[in-house]
Enzyme design. Structure first.
Site, PDB file in Angstrom:
ATOM      1  N   CYS A  44     -22.410 -11.133 -33.131  1.00  0.00           N
ATOM      2  CA  CYS A  44     -22.567 -10.371 -31.891  1.00  0.00           C
ATOM      3  C   CYS A  44     -21.539 -10.805 -30.846  1.00  0.00           C
ATOM      4  O   CYS A  44     -21.718 -11.833 -30.186  1.00  0.00           O
ATOM      5  CB  CYS A  44     -23.982 -10.537 -31.339  1.00  0.00           C
ATOM      6  SG  CYS A  44     -24.277  -9.598 -29.835  1.00  0.00           S
ATOM      7  N   CYS A  72     -22.765 -10.877 -27.243  1.00  0.00           N
ATOM      8  CA  CYS A  72     -23.645 -12.028 -26.968  1.00  0.00           C
ATOM      9  C   CYS A  72     -22.822 -13.300 -26.769  1.00  0.00           C
ATOM     10  O   CYS A  72     -23.080 -14.080 -25.855  1.00  0.00           O
ATOM     11  CB  CYS A  72     -24.608 -12.264 -28.135  1.00  0.00           C
ATOM     12  SG  CYS A  72     -25.504 -10.824 -28.711  1.00  0.00           S
ATOM     13  N   ASP A  73     -21.864 -13.526 -27.644  1.00  0.00           N
ATOM     14  CA  ASP A  73     -21.216 -14.834 -27.734  1.00  0.00           C
ATOM     15  C   ASP A  73     -19.739 -14.867 -27.350  1.00  0.00           C
ATOM     16  O   ASP A  73     -19.138 -15.940 -27.280  1.00  0.00           O
ATOM     17  CB  ASP A  73     -21.360 -15.374 -29.172  1.00  0.00           C
ATOM     18  CG  ASP A  73     -22.818 -15.502 -29.583  1.00  0.00           C
ATOM     19  OD1 ASP A  73     -23.648 -15.821 -28.723  1.00  0.00           O
ATOM     20  OD2 ASP A  73     -23.127 -15.274 -30.776  1.00  0.00           O
TER      21      ASP A  73
END
Length: 314
Positions: A139, A142-143
């Site tokens: 992701c 997300c990261d």
């Protein structure tokens, strides 16, 4: 094995990610006495994530497992009955719905909230699993922030991979897009975006042989071309973008799904094509896949379930 009904509940929730726990909080506060089964991965995908910096209410950030523990404890505070176990089959032909847990126990439910999530597809390399959460991610939104100004790899050739590469290109110094084929499967618009971004380098006809790293995490990747030539690339982030598999197998085709297997819901609601069955989180969302959007949809599912239950009861 002969199955018999063990109990009947007002609201059964399947899944324990942000969607499932949020649904439980709302359903419990509405006196629906929800029973929640945690599923195959208690806490969902966030339990494999380290820092979560984009969930509201945590100004200093929070590690994924702690966030899920907080959500779980909040659901428990309102007396949600949280249990180990996962749904192995379901009979949605009539109400109350019958859901079989762990191939043995049958629970009857007046309302059913499905929040079983979607599992990110990985390449299947041992080294990839070894560095999950230490440089390997599924992701980018997300990261990606943790790789600001660094060099990263994105694996995949579809829209998801192209989108993730484009997103990372705004944060990272260099993005290598590793594509097995000699063309992108992404839409023409996404292809143009990738090809017009100077810090994205597309490596066609390449596959990942090994993710490289040490105690501090990922520091490189070993690629192999379809001609058998190996190439080592120095990177700190390895993003797999080859799709997700929604966890809907146990439904055996009883709900309307899209071509990939995500549950279809009525626009702006959590309602499926079967009255009394609701869906929340990644199991119905192939687009956003964020903890906060999953939590929001869990709230919607619980409110929809409460209204349905009260209407039927009346």
């Amino acid at each position: 094995m002969s199955e018999h009904v063990n109990e009947r509940v007002k609201c059964l929730i399947l899944g324990s990610g942000p969607a499932g726990y949020t649904a439980a909080i709302y359903a419990a506060r509405a006196n629906m006495s929800p029973v929640l089964y945690e599923g195959m991965e208690p806490g969902g995908q966030l339990t494999t994530t380290t820092e979560v910096d984009n969930f509201p209410g945590y100004p200093q950030g929070v590690v994924g497992p702690q966030l899920m523990e907080d959500l779980k404890n909040q659901a428990l505070r309102f007396n949600t009955d949280i249990r180990f176990g996962y749904a192995t089959s379901a009979d949605l032909s009539q109400r109350p719905f019958k859901v079989t847990i762990d191939e043995s126990k049958v629970v009857e439910a007046d309302t059913l909230i499905i929040a079983t999530g979607a599992t990110a597809k990985y390449l299947g390399l041992d080294s990839e699993q070894k560095f999950r959460g230490q440089g390997v991610s599924a992701c980018a939104t997300c990261d990606g922030f943790f790789y600001k100004g660094q060099d990263v790899v994105v694996v995949g050739g579809g829209d998801t991979a192209a989108e993730e590469a484009s997103y990372l290109s705004t944060i990272c110094r260099k993005v290598y897009l590793v594509v097995r084929r000699h063309e992108l499967r992404a839409s023409k618009a996404m292809q143009q975006k990738v090809f017009n971004t100077p810090n994205i380098e597309v490596l066609f006809g390449h596959q990942t042989k090994e993710v490289l790293g040490d105690m501090s995490g990922v520091n490189g990747v070993l690629l192999v071309s379809d001609k058998g030539e190996e190439r080592k690339v120095d990177i700190t982030g390895f993003f797999v973008a080859i799709g997700h598999q929604p966890n809907t197998g146990f439904l055996n085709g009883q709900l309307e799904l899209d071509e990939v297997g995500y549950i279809k819901t009525e626009a702006g609601t959590s309602k499926t094509n079967i009255e009394g069955v609701f869906a929340a989180g990644d199991v119905k969302d192939p687009h956003y896949r964020q903890a906060i959007t999953a939590a929001g949809s869990g709230c919607i599912a619980a409110l929809d379930a409460e209204r349905f239950f009260n209407m039927v009861k009346a």
